[in-house]
Design a protein around this motif. Structure first.
Motif, PDB file in Angstrom:
ATOM      1  N   GLN A 114       0.898  -0.893   0.223  1.00  0.00           N
ATOM      2  CA  GLN A 114       0.170  -0.603  -0.213  1.00  0.00           C
ATOM      3  C   GLN A 114       0.609   1.236  -0.285  1.00  0.00           C
ATOM      4  O   GLN A 114       1.803   1.178   0.448  1.00  0.00           O
ATOM      5  N   GLU A 115       0.224   2.452  -0.109  1.00  0.00           N
ATOM      6  CA  GLU A 115       1.202   3.544  -0.012  1.00  0.00           C
ATOM      7  C   GLU A 115       0.443   4.026   1.606  1.00  0.00           C
ATOM      8  O   GLU A 115       0.531   3.409   2.705  1.00  0.00           O
ATOM      9  N   PHE A 116       1.971   5.236   1.621  1.00  0.00           N
ATOM     10  CA  PHE A 116       1.874   5.250   3.101  1.00  0.00           C
ATOM     11  C   PHE A 116       1.351   6.760   3.094  1.00  0.00           C
ATOM     12  O   PHE A 116       1.962   7.372   2.134  1.00  0.00           O
ATOM     13  N   GLU A 117       1.061   7.414   4.637  1.00  0.00           N
ATOM     14  CA  GLU A 117       0.899   8.576   4.357  1.00  0.00           C
ATOM     15  C   GLU A 117       2.600   9.157   4.186  1.00  0.00           C
ATOM     16  O   GLU A 117       3.365   9.198   5.046  1.00  0.00           O
ATOM     17  N   ALA A 118       2.982  10.709   4.559  1.00  0.00           N
ATOM     18  CA  ALA A 118       3.511  11.192   3.770  1.00  0.00           C
ATOM     19  C   ALA A 118       4.481  11.537   5.393  1.00  0.00           C
ATOM     20  O   ALA A 118       4.052  11.375   6.368  1.00  0.00           O
ATOM     21  N   THR A 119       5.502  11.379   5.008  1.00  0.00           N
ATOM     22  CA  THR A 119       6.723  11.417   5.980  1.00  0.00           C
ATOM     23  C   THR A 119       6.393  12.595   7.278  1.00  0.00           C
ATOM     24  O   THR A 119       6.361  13.152   6.255  1.00  0.00           O
ATOM     25  N   PRO A 120       6.175  11.972   8.481  1.00  0.00           N
ATOM     26  CA  PRO A 120       6.611  13.530   8.920  1.00  0.00           C
ATOM     27  C   PRO A 120       7.903  14.006   9.255  1.00  0.00           C
ATOM     28  O   PRO A 120       8.923  13.256   9.706  1.00  0.00           O
ATOM     29  N   ASP A 144      14.805  10.352   9.686  1.00  0.00           N
ATOM     30  CA  ASP A 144      13.671   9.724  10.601  1.00  0.00           C
ATOM     31  C   ASP A 144      12.889   8.711   9.940  1.00  0.00           C
ATOM     32  O   ASP A 144      13.269   9.224   8.567  1.00  0.00           O
ATOM     33  N   GLU A 145      12.548   8.608   9.941  1.00  0.00           N
ATOM     34  CA  GLU A 145      10.967   7.441   9.157  1.00  0.00           C
ATOM     35  C   GLU A 145      10.817   8.434   8.035  1.00  0.00           C
ATOM     36  O   GLU A 145      10.716   9.464   7.837  1.00  0.00           O
ATOM     37  N   GLN A 146      11.326   7.803   7.263  1.00  0.00           N
ATOM     38  CA  GLN A 146      11.214   7.994   5.601  1.00  0.00           C
ATOM     39  C   GLN A 146       9.897   6.826   4.676  1.00  0.00           C
ATOM     40  O   GLN A 146       9.858   5.661   5.129  1.00  0.00           O
ATOM     41  N   VAL A 147       9.409   7.282   3.612  1.00  0.00           N
ATOM     42  CA  VAL A 147       9.234   6.255   2.977  1.00  0.00           C
ATOM     43  C   VAL A 147      10.135   6.417   1.979  1.00  0.00           C
ATOM     44  O   VAL A 147      10.249   7.103   0.605  1.00  0.00           O
ATOM     45  N   ARG A 148      10.378   5.196   1.097  1.00  0.00           N
ATOM     46  CA  ARG A 148      10.913   4.973   0.150  1.00  0.00           C
ATOM     47  C   ARG A 148      10.119   4.099  -1.443  1.00  0.00           C
ATOM     48  O   ARG A 148       9.182   3.061  -1.271  1.00  0.00           O
ATOM     49  N   THR A 149       9.870   5.214  -2.964  1.00  0.00           N
ATOM     50  CA  THR A 149       8.850   4.332  -3.470  1.00  0.00           C
ATOM     51  C   THR A 149       9.782   4.198  -5.177  1.00  0.00           C
ATOM     52  O   THR A 149       9.628   3.713  -5.614  1.00  0.00           O
ATOM     53  N   PRO A 158       5.495   1.030  -2.302  1.00  0.00           N
ATOM     54  CA  PRO A 158       6.642   1.885  -1.183  1.00  0.00           C
ATOM     55  C   PRO A 158       6.666   0.764   0.150  1.00  0.00           C
ATOM     56  O   PRO A 158       6.036   0.429   0.457  1.00  0.00           O
ATOM     57  N   VAL A 159       7.636   1.585   0.370  1.00  0.00           N
ATOM     58  CA  VAL A 159       8.266   1.160   1.843  1.00  0.00           C
ATOM     59  C   VAL A 159       8.459   1.818   3.051  1.00  0.00           C
ATOM     60  O   VAL A 159       9.075   3.132   2.288  1.00  0.00           O
ATOM     61  N   LYS A 160       7.900   1.381   4.419  1.00  0.00           N
ATOM     62  CA  LYS A 160       8.383   2.410   5.253  1.00  0.00           C
ATOM     63  C   LYS A 160       9.629   2.442   6.106  1.00  0.00           C
ATOM     64  O   LYS A 160       9.218   0.913   6.234  1.00  0.00           O
ATOM     65  N   LEU A 161      10.369   3.409   6.585  1.00  0.00           N
ATOM     66  CA  LEU A 161      11.794   2.851   6.920  1.00  0.00           C
ATOM     67  C   LEU A 161      11.611   3.183   8.584  1.00  0.00           C
ATOM     68  O   LEU A 161      11.099   4.657   8.194  1.00  0.00           O
ATOM     69  N   PHE A 162      12.045   2.727   8.955  1.00  0.00           N
ATOM     70  CA  PHE A 162      11.733   3.444  10.237  1.00  0.00           C
ATOM     71  C   PHE A 162      14.431   2.927  10.498  1.00  0.00           C
ATOM     72  O   PHE A 162      14.728   2.224  11.231  1.00  0.00           O
ATOM     73  N   TYR A 163      14.415   3.887  11.383  1.00  0.00           N
ATOM     74  CA  TYR A 163      16.384   4.116  11.406  1.00  0.00           C
ATOM     75  C   TYR A 163      16.039   3.527  12.961  1.00  0.00           C
ATOM     76  O   TYR A 163      16.020   4.878  13.836  1.00  0.00           O
ATOM     77  N   ALA A 209      14.727   1.439  15.909  1.00  0.00           N
ATOM     78  CA  ALA A 209      13.938   1.207  14.932  1.00  0.00           C
ATOM     79  C   ALA A 209      12.373   1.000  15.638  1.00  0.00           C
ATOM     80  O   ALA A 209      12.166   0.962  15.200  1.00  0.00           O
ATOM     81  N   LEU A 210      12.574  -0.523  16.131  1.00  0.00           N
ATOM     82  CA  LEU A 210      11.680  -1.261  16.193  1.00  0.00           C
ATOM     83  C   LEU A 210      10.249   0.028  17.197  1.00  0.00           C
ATOM     84  O   LEU A 210       9.273  -0.527  17.348  1.00  0.00           O
ATOM     85  N   ALA A 211      11.012   0.439  18.536  1.00  0.00           N
ATOM     86  CA  ALA A 211       9.744   1.560  18.862  1.00  0.00           C
ATOM     87  C   ALA A 211       9.279   2.345  18.084  1.00  0.00           C
ATOM     88  O   ALA A 211       8.369   2.900  18.466  1.00  0.00           O
ATOM     89  N   LYS A 212      10.119   2.495  17.612  1.00  0.00           N
ATOM     90  CA  LYS A 212       9.843   3.934  16.631  1.00  0.00           C
ATOM     91  C   LYS A 212       8.528   2.995  15.669  1.00  0.00           C
ATOM     92  O   LYS A 212       7.264   3.655  15.587  1.00  0.00           O
ATOM     93  N   PHE A 213       8.545   2.015  15.282  1.00  0.00           N
ATOM     94  CA  PHE A 213       8.132   0.865  14.052  1.00  0.00           C
ATOM     95  C   PHE A 213       6.884   0.140  15.113  1.00  0.00           C
ATOM     96  O   PHE A 213       5.819   0.490  14.402  1.00  0.00           O
ATOM     97  N   ALA A 214       7.043   0.635  16.776  1.00  0.00           N
ATOM     98  CA  ALA A 214       6.240  -0.034  17.134  1.00  0.00           C
ATOM     99  C   ALA A 214       5.341   1.401  16.882  1.00  0.00           C
ATOM    100  O   ALA A 214       3.157   1.005  17.495  1.00  0.00           O
ATOM    101  N   ASP A 215       5.417   2.457  17.584  1.00  0.00           N
ATOM    102  CA  ASP A 215       4.798   3.322  17.858  1.00  0.00           C
ATOM    103  C   ASP A 215       3.595   3.876  16.264  1.00  0.00           C
ATOM    104  O   ASP A 215       2.584   3.970  16.363  1.00  0.00           O
ATOM    105  N   TRP A 216       4.067   3.544  15.381  1.00  0.00           N
ATOM    106  CA  TRP A 216       3.892   3.806  13.986  1.00  0.00           C
ATOM    107  C   TRP A 216       2.816   2.524  13.839  1.00  0.00           C
ATOM    108  O   TRP A 216       1.625   3.323  13.508  1.00  0.00           O
TER     109      TRP A 216
END
Ligand code: ITT
Length: 223
Positions: A114-120, A144-149, A158-163, A209-216
């Protein structure tokens, strides 16, 4: 909702299980990895391939050990160096240097087709023990969080990334826990191999990275 972690590394799965509220299922598949100096590009490519293999929402993780004295080497080549040179010799090489500073850097990459919302914009944040994550990340050229297409492979999923990044020091091997380079990576006087999984998670690149993923995930699943 169960989340599927595509990885060959059970150590990573144990760490993810400590962190995520959702049950984590391992799909043991050796996802092809591209060669790149950019961990984000490797992780995004890996996540797309894992999603196409699994046919369901997945996440992957790509990580590496970056030794300052070697301009970041082995970095994205950490897996290859681990299997060829080995951890003990990485320590011996580094022991000849005055500067033994290093960092673990990692990216968790999620893909569900799926698509992801714009990255904060990146925000200052603390980890669960009150450490200032942003301070560590500022020096490490991660975003920080990014979407790569698109990573040069055309119109890509699209891929959502958490660093996550954690600074430390290379030391002589100590400890029996963890995996990979954990015995030679010291943080606050202990190597990662001397920590329990939850202690390592509280400070590690993957934990961050997992903390950011979990929050998201939590935010996304809140109606
Ligand atoms: P998958 O790609 O199947 O997930 P892998 O073990 O090959 O598993 P990476 O390519 O991300 O994972 O890892 C690169 C290398 O860095 C590999 O040798 C790992 O053992 C090591 N590594 C990654 N995270 C680590 C950590 O938290 N502690 C110690 N070593 C780590």
């Amino acid at each position: 909702m169960t989340v599927t972690f595509v990885t060959t590394n059970p150590g990573k799965v144990n760490e993810a299980r400590e962190y995520l509220a959702e049950p984590v299922e391992q799909l043991d598949f050796d996802t092809p990895e591209i060669q790149s100096a950019d961990l984000g590009a490797i992780a995004a490519h890996k996540a797309r391939a894992a999603y196409e293999h699994a046919g369901e929402p997945v996440f992957v993780d790509d990580a590496g050990l970056f030794v300052d004295a070697f301009d970041g080497f082995p970095g994205p080549y950490s897996s290859y160096v681990h299997d060829t040179v080995g951890v003990e010799r990485v320590w011996r090489l580094t022991s000849e240097e005055d500067d033994r500073a290093a960092s673990f850097r990692g990216v968790v990459a999620y893909c569900d087709g799926q698509e992801f919302e714009a990255t904060p914009e990146p925000v200052d944040r603390e980890d669960r023990r009150g450490r200032d994550l942003a301070a560590d990340e500022r020096g490490a050229a991660t975003t920080d969080e990014q979407v790569r297409t698109d990573d040069g492979d055309g119109d890509a999923l699209p891929v959502k990334l958490f660093y996550g990044v954690v600074p430390g020091e290379i030391v002589a091997p100590r400890g029996d826990g963890g995996f990979g380079y954990d015995p030679i990576f010291e943080y606050d006087d202990r190597t990662f191999a001397e920590m329990d999984p939850d202690e390592k998670n509280a400070v590690s690149h993957r934990g961050r990275a997992l903390a950011k993923f979990a929050d998201w995930l939590a935010e996304r699943d809140t109606p």
